[in-house]
Design an enzyme around this catalytic site. Sequence first.
Site, PDB file in Angstrom:
ATOM      1  N   CYS A 183      -2.486  -0.597   7.341  1.00 56.98           N
ATOM      2  CA  CYS A 183      -1.742   0.461   7.285  1.00 56.98           C
ATOM      3  C   CYS A 183      -1.429   1.365   8.903  1.00 56.98           C
ATOM      4  CB  CYS A 183      -1.776   1.485   6.637  1.00 56.98           C
ATOM      5  SG  CYS A 183      -1.771   0.883   4.762  1.00 56.98           S
ATOM      6  N   HIS A 196       0.493  -0.736  -0.129  1.00 54.53           N
ATOM      7  CA  HIS A 196       0.474   0.576  -0.245  1.00 54.53           C
ATOM      8  C   HIS A 196       0.447   1.506  -0.273  1.00 54.53           C
ATOM      9  CE1 HIS A 196      -3.731  -1.913   2.232  1.00 54.53           C
ATOM     10  NE2 HIS A 196      -2.967  -2.637   1.306  1.00 54.53           N
ATOM     11  N   CYS A 209      -5.667   2.246   5.766  1.00 46.63           N
ATOM     12  CA  CYS A 209      -6.355   1.010   6.219  1.00 46.63           C
ATOM     13  C   CYS A 209      -5.852   0.457   7.787  1.00 46.63           C
ATOM     14  CB  CYS A 209      -6.892  -0.404   5.676  1.00 46.63           C
ATOM     15  SG  CYS A 209      -5.168  -0.943   5.160  1.00 46.63           S
ATOM     16  N   GLU A 237       0.871   3.881   2.521  1.00 47.02           N
ATOM     17  CA  GLU A 237       1.566   3.632   3.114  1.00 47.02           C
ATOM     18  C   GLU A 237       2.776   3.020   3.729  1.00 47.02           C
ATOM     19  OE1 GLU A 237      -2.385   5.189   3.705  1.00 47.02           O
ATOM     20  OE2 GLU A 237      -1.592   3.665   2.693  1.00 47.02           O
TER      21      GLU A 237
END
Length: 162
Positions: free
Chosen positions: A86, A53, A83, A55
């Site tokens: 993360c 992701h 999310c 992040e």
Amino acid sequence: MTDDDFLRRAIALSAQAAATPGSEPFGALVVKDGQVVGEGFNRSRARLDPTSHGETEAIRDACANLGTLDLGGCALFSSCEPCALCVAAMEIAGIARVVYAASLADSAVALAAVPREKRRGGDVAALRREAGAPIGQGRIPARQALVAEAVTVLEAWAKAPG
């Protein structure tokens, strides 16, 4: 630079990701003492890595650039609300604060019509509920076994010098 400047950079990374095959439109950066120390965007499909992701990529980049696992005192700027995966990575790394643009609800509405073959989404609300629960209490069944064997390895590592 201001928080809004850093956030605009995260949004620019999300636009870069949107134009990159195998990526999804989520970007992030890590800032320490007013300087960008890590950047990333979602590359899950390109890397065949469901943890890639924006992040997590920014955290990986920051840790590599700073030569540490401790990002205490750093801020993370993300194009979208992080999310549960993360958030957990940020907690582990010691991120001090987060600034984000689109909420999870905003992204759910914007991406609602995207077919599953283009974006493997999920129920983010369910993930948040389950992420903090003990293993086996969510959607994934779990069974514990061979405890003593695993603990022996852990204990040996804990006692080893360095």
